[in-house]
Design an enzyme around this catalytic site. Sequence first.
Site, mmCIF file in Angstrom:
data_model
loop_
_atom_site.group_PDB
_atom_site.id
_atom_site.type_symbol
_atom_site.label_atom_id
_atom_site.label_comp_id
_atom_site.label_asym_id
_atom_site.label_seq_id
_atom_site.Cartn_x
_atom_site.Cartn_y
_atom_site.Cartn_z
ATOM 1 N N HIS A 1 5.479 1.303 12.541
ATOM 2 C CA HIS A 1 4.751 1.938 13.642
ATOM 3 C C HIS A 1 4.757 0.948 14.789
ATOM 4 O O HIS A 1 4.628 -0.262 14.582
ATOM 5 C CB HIS A 1 3.321 2.264 13.194
ATOM 6 C CG HIS A 1 2.456 2.886 14.256
ATOM 7 N ND1 HIS A 1 2.948 3.802 15.175
ATOM 8 C CD2 HIS A 1 1.138 2.737 14.545
ATOM 9 C CE1 HIS A 1 1.951 4.196 15.963
ATOM 10 N NE2 HIS A 1 0.857 3.556 15.613
ATOM 11 N N SER B 1 0.092 38.959 7.778
ATOM 12 C CA SER B 1 -0.054 40.387 8.080
ATOM 13 C C SER B 1 0.093 40.646 9.576
ATOM 14 O O SER B 1 -0.034 39.741 10.395
ATOM 15 C CB SER B 1 -1.434 40.867 7.621
ATOM 16 O OG SER B 1 -2.455 40.271 8.418
ATOM 17 N N ASP C 1 2.974 9.383 18.448
ATOM 18 C CA ASP C 1 2.297 9.323 17.161
ATOM 19 C C ASP C 1 0.782 9.336 17.340
ATOM 20 O O ASP C 1 0.067 10.102 16.675
ATOM 21 C CB ASP C 1 2.733 8.065 16.399
ATOM 22 C CG ASP C 1 2.166 8.006 14.999
ATOM 23 O OD1 ASP C 1 2.681 8.725 14.121
ATOM 24 O OD2 ASP C 1 1.203 7.262 14.761
ATOM 25 N N ARG D 1 -1.832 -11.031 -0.437
ATOM 26 C CA ARG D 1 -2.883 -12.025 -0.611
ATOM 27 C C ARG D 1 -2.906 -12.483 -2.069
ATOM 28 O O ARG D 1 -2.611 -11.693 -2.973
ATOM 29 C CB ARG D 1 -4.257 -11.432 -0.277
ATOM 30 C CG ARG D 1 -4.430 -10.918 1.126
ATOM 31 C CD ARG D 1 -5.904 -10.557 1.375
ATOM 32 N NE ARG D 1 -6.475 -9.833 0.244
ATOM 33 C CZ ARG D 1 -6.449 -8.502 0.089
ATOM 34 N NH1 ARG D 1 -5.844 -7.749 1.000
ATOM 35 N NH2 ARG D 1 -7.008 -7.937 -0.965
ATOM 36 N N GLY E 1 3.608 7.458 2.241
ATOM 37 C CA GLY E 1 4.367 6.636 1.320
ATOM 38 C C GLY E 1 4.650 7.282 -0.020
ATOM 39 O O GLY E 1 5.752 7.145 -0.569
ATOM 40 N N SER F 1 -4.757 -10.076 -4.307
ATOM 41 C CA SER F 1 -4.445 -8.650 -4.136
ATOM 42 C C SER F 1 -4.400 -7.921 -5.476
ATOM 43 O O SER F 1 -3.781 -8.374 -6.446
ATOM 44 C CB SER F 1 -3.097 -8.491 -3.430
ATOM 45 O OG SER F 1 -2.710 -7.132 -3.405
ATOM 46 N N GLY G 1 0.827 -1.197 0.000
ATOM 47 C CA GLY G 1 0.000 0.000 0.000
ATOM 48 C C GLY G 1 0.862 1.247 0.000
ATOM 49 O O GLY G 1 1.938 1.272 -0.599
ATOM 50 N N SER G 2 0.419 2.273 0.713
ATOM 51 C CA SER G 2 1.109 3.560 0.712
ATOM 52 C C SER G 2 2.578 3.412 1.099
ATOM 53 O O SER G 2 3.474 3.796 0.359
ATOM 54 C CB SER G 2 0.419 4.533 1.672
ATOM 55 O OG SER G 2 1.136 5.752 1.751
ATOM 56 N N GLU H 1 -1.825 12.420 16.290
ATOM 57 C CA GLU H 1 -2.974 12.201 15.407
ATOM 58 C C GLU H 1 -4.275 12.639 16.055
ATOM 59 O O GLU H 1 -5.099 13.310 15.432
ATOM 60 C CB GLU H 1 -3.063 10.712 15.042
ATOM 61 C CG GLU H 1 -1.942 10.219 14.149
ATOM 62 C CD GLU H 1 -1.901 8.716 14.036
ATOM 63 O OE1 GLU H 1 -1.138 8.215 13.199
ATOM 64 O OE2 GLU H 1 -2.626 8.025 14.805
#
Length: 334
Positions: A108, A252, A191, A48, A134, A51, A26-27, A195
């Site tokens: 993670h 500004s 993390d 898989r 990613g 996939s 994935g990502s 989030e």
Amino acid sequence: MINKYYDKDCNMDALKGKTVAVIGFGSQGHAHARNLHESGVDVVVGLRPDSKSAQSARDAGLEVYDVETAAEKGDIVMMLVPDELAADIYNTQVAQHMKAGDMLMFAHGFNIHYGYVKPAADIDVSMVAPKGPGHTVRSQYVDGGGVPSLIAIYQDVTGTAKEKSLAYASGIGAGRAGILETTYKEETETDLFGEQAVLCGGVTGLMIAGFETLVDAGYQPEMAYFETMHELKLIVDLMNSGGMELMRKSVSNTAEYGDYYASGLVIGDESKAAMKKILDRIQDGSFADEFMTAMKSEEGRAKFLAEREARSHHQSSEVGAELRSMMSWLRQYD
């Protein structure tokens, strides 16, 4: 002071003769696998059998296998699948193929830190976590740059876990920007807090509250969207490039004065107390338990998807989609 490393500190020979099995495409998975492959690392991808990503991986010159075969071939197995799926995939498809001296990796710390994955005592366990999505990890690598990344060592049986992790991080391009050393606990808890309290939960809640405040006061929703949502990127880009100092230098005097006047009113003691509650739930594991229970039950998953659907029909989403259709320069994401 946090330890920082660059390409000069990384020995790519640490991965010589080893096969890295990237589980997921994935990502993050596609970026890690492709970057490592182009850095000369032997990479296989585990997916898989059905996939939709398999052909994309093959088109990139990568060998694709089912998860079990990829794990068996890998001396280093990087789990790049969603948090809620990682433990089941590891426990049922990967663990039995991990040999003594192999290394298990994550991007993670969630599943290791909260104990959903309990690795065998005879393997190394580490983390390489790019601090960017990613597609950015991939595009920066292609452009000759890199995304800063974290490394953490949870289990070092061979005595080479850090050396291999640094080499892996360098292989995905992180050594060009900087590799910072942390722990599984610190990465996971900070993390999740970032989030929930700021980046996703906090910012989206703030934007919706601002949008609704203006609309409820009779202002046109298009104006409310521009002022509370669209322009946020302009401010964040300035901070991303040069911190709050550059942002305040660039806006500004009116905006800067408003910053000093209003920030303490919007985010005061009540907000900080709420953030502390969020952090407490992350630290004691109750958020992780709630999340995993919800995502693994039919009722909980249905509730999660219903929440996603309901929020996609908020007035700000509908107005935003219309206004963004006028902006041909915006990057489209899959």
